[in-house]
Scaffold this active site. Structure first.
Site, short mmCIF file in Angstrom:
data_model
loop_
_atom_site.label_atom_id
_atom_site.label_comp_id
_atom_site.label_asym_id
_atom_site.label_seq_id
_atom_site.Cartn_x
_atom_site.Cartn_y
_atom_site.Cartn_z
N MET A 218 -26.11 -24.74 -15.21
CA MET A 218 -24.73 -25.18 -15.03
C MET A 218 -24.14 -25.87 -15.92
O MET A 218 -24.75 -27.11 -16.36
CB MET A 218 -24.98 -25.97 -13.52
N GLU B 215 -23.70 -21.44 -21.56
CA GLU B 215 -23.30 -22.84 -21.00
C GLU B 215 -22.48 -23.47 -22.25
O GLU B 215 -21.36 -23.96 -21.87
CB GLU B 215 -24.52 -23.41 -20.57
#
Ligand code: BES
Ligand code: ZN
Length: 756
Positions: A156, A191
């Site tokens: 994330m 990411e």
């Protein structure tokens, strides 16, 4: 809450956030929508003996007495609420590496930070690469990469505080396979790309999620390619494009951009259409406009929407401002909107035209299932490579890009056109079907095709088998030419061959004769490549060849090849003495082959290896192998461990998925899933539960298929509604294939591939 065991086997916990798309509101009151950007200042009261990190640097630590302390972090830069992050636990940091002066650290549970070195080098490279590509410096003053022992997603992109599951960040370069290293680099770079595409400039609303995810996927590929050109990343992307085309050929597909009205619909957007189809159409556009032109449009877009939000139309506008028009009739907006706002994609049929030196291209929507197909048209940039007669009549190869906008158009290529490759390079998001003559010429010149072109040839043909346009017999004949005559060595082409063989195996009645015949078929296809590669790694070989060797051994091993089984046993004996003595790219094949054959003693040994593993990859390998045992009492143990806390909830749905995909244990596993559905739904992350259900696409056994359809008519997964519809449709396609082909396939196997 993330649970794990420390080095002494003691139970530990750690707290981590993961807010995207809309869980920040569950942690603190906020305007929890991507367009409301703010600076967030995090303060945490935590136990004295713990450590914590957040989006910005720690600025103050105050003991509070009673075993507590107050940590205050600097205000973050301006960002959306879904990017807020904090992680609390017994964690340690690596030494920093610096990217343009910004310190990057890997954070892990105690004792694991040494496994972060590879990720750090990928992070440093990509952060510097992106700052240059986007002409925008990385906007924060530090970057933390945090490995979480049990994490719902893969990773994330919280601004400056990226969280990962351990397998996606921590790796030992001495024991990891090429696939595992590539995965870590891919996730880290994906990411990192989000620091610009997503965090710095954010989609206005979740309907535009592709602006985040497709770009992160695309930029990760570009950065990996720049970092390790020898990895041939774009050839590997063929497989991912193929996966998107599989879903996008279903009636239950959706356009890339799609209305989102509630949290579950937002969660449902994280799928192959957003990521892989989105990435594929960006790549198609980039190669159509030219890499430099495309880049300047992207630079313009980010500059305009710095620390702000944007819609798809803003992206096209930013590109149109700087890219010179390629056609009077259509703009980038018109061109790309056919890909972003329409579901599906076309198949282009290629025919010789009556106009000499010309071909006629015709587009029709591709679907696996027959029925009323909507008459959709796309603007297709079509790359062509043709052999024509050049000056003084000598055969010359020409390359040309045309735009196909109407249903059917004729394009002139040159006099004495002798052969043509449509979708040359293989980057277009469409399939190609040649008229018989032209197809034969492509096959005659197969040696001149690129890996991507051969991939599409096989992949498109297999799709046409699944949709009932081509017989399995013709398909296998073509695979025979490719593998035995052309001596195919591309790992991505083989991934299609493998997948199709697995499906043929599923639809063939299981008995010894068929098993023997299927093994002979697989040997036929794998043999030439294996002979060329040999079982021992060769000095200076490419990483893809090293991977391919593992893939082929795995195929034969799991098809029951006695020679490969013997090899696996012998190799495992060495592995037990010294793990590093076995080629890292062959360990997976060894483990899977043994599991496929294994008894209780082997199972217990694998459980012990999983529990004492020293890297996340090793743990994962032995964990997932448990699903490949065929004995039903062993399958029962594996399944039970997936709901009793023994297997972490980040992994359990994927283990169950594999037990469902194991043909011998599918029935048993599906009964288990039905009986424990509520429990699984409460334990597993919804995204995992939905991925677990994908296994039904392979459950073609007569009774189990009916049960699966009935079960999913009344049960669903929150946020996975669309995905479940797609799985059920895919099961239907597999059943149709079985209906249509089972008889002929059996004749073919028994006549041509039976042992004599
Ligand atoms: N933004 C996502 C994380 C995410 C996934 C949030 C699903 C909400 C729902 C992140 O950037 C991501 O895409 N992670 C991928 C791995 C990536 C390398 C493709 C994942 O978690 O699988
Ligand atoms: Zn992402």
């Amino acid at each position: 809450l993330s649970r794990y065991k420390n080095a002494d086997g003691g139970a530990e916990v750690m707290a981590t956030t993961k807010f995207e798309p809309c869980d920040a509101r569950r942690a603190f009151p906020c305007w929890d929508e991507p367009a409301f950007k703010a600076r967030f200042k995090v303060s945490l009261v935590i136990d004295e003996n713990l450590n914590a990190i957040a989006n910005a640097r720690l600025i103050k630590e105050t003991p509070l007495g009673g075993g507590k302390k107050l940590l205050e972090f600097a205000p973050s830069i301006k960002m959306s609420s879904y990017l807020v992050a904090y992680v609390i636990g017994k964690i340690e940091a690596s030494e920093p590496v610096f990217a343009d002066g910004v310190p990057i650290r890997v954070w892990t549970v105690l004792g694991k930070s040494h496994l972060g070195a590879f990720a750090l080098s990928a992070a440093k490279f990509s952060l510097e690469y992106f700052a240059r590509y986007f002409k925008q410096p990385y906007p924060c003053d530090k970057l933390d990469l945090v490995a979480i022992p049990d994490f719902a997603s893969g990773a994330m992109e919280n601004f400056a505080c990226i969280t990962f599951r351990e397998t996606a960040l921590l790796v030992d370069t001495n024991t990891a396979s090429h696939t595992e290293l590539e995965r870590v680099a891919e996730v880290v770079m994906h990411e990192n790309a989000h620091m610009w595409f997503g965090d710095f400039t954010t989609m206005s609303w979740w309907n535009g999620l592709w602006l985040n995810e497709a770009f992160a996927t695309f930029m990760a590929a570009k950065s990996m390619h720049a970092w390790k050109p020898e990895w041939n990343i774009w050839d590997g992307f063929n497989v991912q494009r193929g996966v998107a085309m599989r879903t996008d050929g279903l009636c239950a597909t959706r356009p890339i951009e799609f209305p989102v009205g509630n949290p579950d619909e937002a969660r449902g957007m994280f799928d192959v259409l957003t990521y892989q189809k989105g990435c594929a159409i960006l790549r198609m556009l980039e190669l159509f406009l030219g890499e430099d032109e495309f880049q300047s449009g992207i630079v313009n877009y980010l500059e305009k929407h710095a620390f702000g939000n944007a819609d798809t139309s803003d992206l096209w506008a930013a590109l149109e401002e700087v890219v010179k028009p390629f056609s009077k009739a259509i703009s980038i907006t018109d061109l790309m909107n056919t890909w972003v706002f329409q579901p599906g994609y076309p198949v282009v049929t290629v025919a010789e035209s009556v106009v000499s030196g010309s071909v006629t291209l015709k587009q029709t929507i591709f679907r696996y299932m027959e029925g009323n197909l909507p008459a959709t048209l796309w603007h297709l940039p079509v790359h062509l490579r043709a052999t024509v007669s050049g000056e003084n009549g000598k055969p010359t190869v020409i390359e040309k890009v045309v735009l196909l906008s109407k249903e059917s158009e004729t394009f002139y290529l040159g006099e004495n056109l002798s052969s043509v490759v449509v979708n040359s390079g293989g980057h277009g998001f469409y399939r190609v079907q040649y008229e018989t003559n032209l197809r034969q010429k492509v096959l005659d010149n197969i040696g001149t095709l690129t890996a991507g072109e051969r991939f599409n040839l096989v992949n498109d043909l297999w799709a046409s088998v699944q949709s009932g346009q081509t017989s399995v017999r013709d398909y296998l004949a073509m695979i025979g030419i490719l593998t035995c005559v052309h001596a195919e060595l591309d790992i991505n082409v083989f991934s299609v061959i493998n997948a199709s063989l697995q499906i043929l195996r599923r639809i063939t009645p299981r008995d010894d004769d068929n098993a023997g015949a299927l093994l002979n078929l697989a040997r036929d296809f794998a043999g030439t490549a294996l002979n060329k590669l040999t079982v021992k790694a060769q000095a200076g070989e490419s990483p893809q060849h090293a991977q391919l060797r593992g893939t082929l051994l795995m195929l034969l091993g799991t098809f029951g090849d006695p020679i490969v089984i013997k090899w696996a046993k012998k190799t495992y004996a060495q592995y037990k003495v010294d793990k590093t003595s076995v080629d890292t790219n062959l360990v997976g094949a060894m483990v899977e082959t043994l599991a496929n054959q294994g008894d209780t003693a082997q199972y217990d040994e694998f459980v012990a290896r999983k529990d004492t593993a020293t890297t996340p990859q090793e743990e994962q390998r032995f964990l997932f192998a448990l699903a490949s045992f065929r004995d039903s009492s062993l399958a029962a143990r594996t399944l039970a461990d997936c709901i009793n806390g023994a297997v972490r909830t980040q992994d359990a749905p994927f283990v169950v998925r594999n037990v469902l995909m194991n043909a011998t244990t599918a029935r048993q596993a599906f009964d288990f899933v039905q009986a424990n559905w509520e429990k699984m739904a409460s334990l597993y992350p919804a995204s995992g539960l939905s991925r677990m259900c994908e296994a039904i696409t392979t459950m073609v056994g007569d009774d189990v298929a009916d049960d699966a359809r009935a079960f999913f008519a009344t049960n669903t997964v929150k946020g996975g509604e669309k995905a479940l519809k797609q799985y059920v449709e895919q099961l239907g396609i597999a059943l149709q294939l079985k209906q249509r082909e089972r008889g002929d396939l059996q004749d073919l196997l028994l006549s041509a591939y039976q042992d004599v």
